[in-house]
Design a protein around this motif. Structure first.
Motif, short mmCIF file in Angstrom:
data_model
loop_
_atom_site.label_atom_id
_atom_site.label_comp_id
_atom_site.label_asym_id
_atom_site.label_seq_id
_atom_site.Cartn_x
_atom_site.Cartn_y
_atom_site.Cartn_z
N PRO A 45 7.67 -36.48 36.54
CA PRO A 45 7.93 -36.24 35.12
C PRO A 45 8.60 -37.45 34.48
CG PRO A 45 8.99 -34.57 36.51
CD PRO A 45 8.40 -35.60 37.41
N GLY A 46 8.49 -37.56 33.16
CA GLY A 46 9.18 -38.61 32.43
C GLY A 46 10.68 -38.40 32.47
N VAL A 47 11.42 -39.48 32.33
CA VAL A 47 12.87 -39.41 32.32
C VAL A 47 13.35 -39.57 30.89
CG1 VAL A 47 15.01 -40.47 33.15
CG2 VAL A 47 13.00 -40.38 34.65
N LEU A 48 14.09 -38.58 30.39
CA LEU A 48 14.64 -38.66 29.05
C LEU A 48 15.93 -39.48 29.09
CD1 LEU A 48 14.21 -35.01 27.70
CD2 LEU A 48 12.73 -36.99 27.33
N SER A 49 16.09 -40.37 28.13
CA SER A 49 17.33 -41.13 28.06
C SER A 49 18.45 -40.19 27.61
CB SER A 49 17.19 -42.31 27.10
OG SER A 49 16.87 -41.87 25.80
N THR A 50 19.64 -40.43 28.11
CA THR A 50 20.79 -39.60 27.73
C THR A 50 21.58 -40.33 26.66
OG1 THR A 50 22.08 -40.48 29.58
CG2 THR A 50 20.92 -38.42 29.95
N ARG A 51 21.78 -39.63 25.54
CA ARG A 51 22.43 -40.21 24.37
C ARG A 51 23.20 -39.14 23.62
NH1 ARG A 51 17.99 -44.20 21.84
NH2 ARG A 51 19.48 -44.15 20.15
N SER A 52 24.11 -39.60 22.78
CA SER A 52 24.89 -38.65 21.97
C SER A 52 24.54 -38.74 20.48
CB SER A 52 26.39 -38.90 22.17
OG SER A 52 26.71 -40.21 21.75
N ASP A 53 23.54 -39.56 20.12
CA ASP A 53 23.20 -39.76 18.71
C ASP A 53 21.84 -39.16 18.34
OD1 ASP A 53 21.67 -41.55 20.17
OD2 ASP A 53 21.94 -43.22 18.78
N LEU A 54 21.45 -38.09 19.01
CA LEU A 54 20.13 -37.48 18.79
C LEU A 54 20.07 -36.76 17.44
CD1 LEU A 54 19.67 -36.04 22.37
CD2 LEU A 54 18.68 -38.14 21.44
N VAL A 55 18.89 -36.71 16.88
CA VAL A 55 18.66 -36.04 15.60
C VAL A 55 18.15 -34.63 15.88
CG1 VAL A 55 17.34 -36.09 13.44
CG2 VAL A 55 18.14 -38.24 14.49
N ASP A 56 18.76 -33.63 15.24
CA ASP A 56 18.36 -32.22 15.38
C ASP A 56 18.31 -31.75 16.83
OD1 ASP A 56 18.09 -31.89 12.61
OD2 ASP A 56 16.01 -32.58 12.63
N ALA A 57 19.31 -32.10 17.61
CA ALA A 57 19.35 -31.71 19.03
C ALA A 57 19.54 -30.20 19.16
CB ALA A 57 20.47 -32.44 19.75
N GLN A 58 18.79 -29.61 20.07
CA GLN A 58 18.84 -28.17 20.33
C GLN A 58 19.03 -27.94 21.82
OE1 GLN A 58 18.49 -25.84 17.76
NE2 GLN A 58 18.49 -27.63 16.42
N VAL A 59 19.75 -26.89 22.16
CA VAL A 59 19.92 -26.52 23.57
C VAL A 59 18.58 -26.04 24.12
CG1 VAL A 59 21.05 -24.92 25.17
CG2 VAL A 59 22.35 -25.94 23.28
#
Length: 141
Positions: A45-59
């Protein structure tokens, strides 16, 4: 009245179909010629970068996890493509458990980009404060 194609045209069509079906590589004796092939390598699977500046982040709910090393795990989520989406993990640790919540959102640099609306299996790397050891890993609610 029913119109039939001329005999030479029908013969040509049959010859083309026969020629096309003979094209391709010859099968080895005993090989599977059904056209369905198993993947030749492990699909990752692809690896998502981990960040704290995401737009419209949802659990999002995660389904499984695996240990990468003694202080890193990867959790598997369903998200959009990694070039458009990132993740923000939240972790609480105790002596007996590691609890993880993942938020997925649009990368700020992808806001004006045409991102395909597809769901893909992706992993999110999660760094732990201390070694995992024999602690349970479970969703943070």
């Amino acid at each position: 009245m029913r119109v039939r194609p001329p005999l030479p045209l029908a013969a040509c069509l049959l010859a083309v179909v026969a020629a096309l079906s003979a094209c391709g590589s010859a099968a080895e004796p005993g090989s599977d010629t059904s056209g369905v092939r198993a993947p030749t390598g492990a699909t990752r699977p692809g690896v998502l970068s981990t960040r704290s500046d995401l737009v419209d982040a949802q659990v999002v709910q995660w389904r499984e996890w695996r240990s990468v090393d003694d202080r890193t795990i990867e959790v598997t989520v369903t998200a959009g493509p990694a070039d458009c989406y990132g993740a923000e993990p939240e972790v609480t640790e105790s002596e007996t458990a590691v609890r993880v919540r993942i938020r997925v959102g649009l990368l700020p640099e992808a806001v004006d980009k045409d991102c395909p609306a597809i769901a893909k299996e992706s992993v999110v790397p999660v760094r732990l404060a201390s070694a995992l050891g024999d602690r349970k890993v479970e969703p943070l609610s």
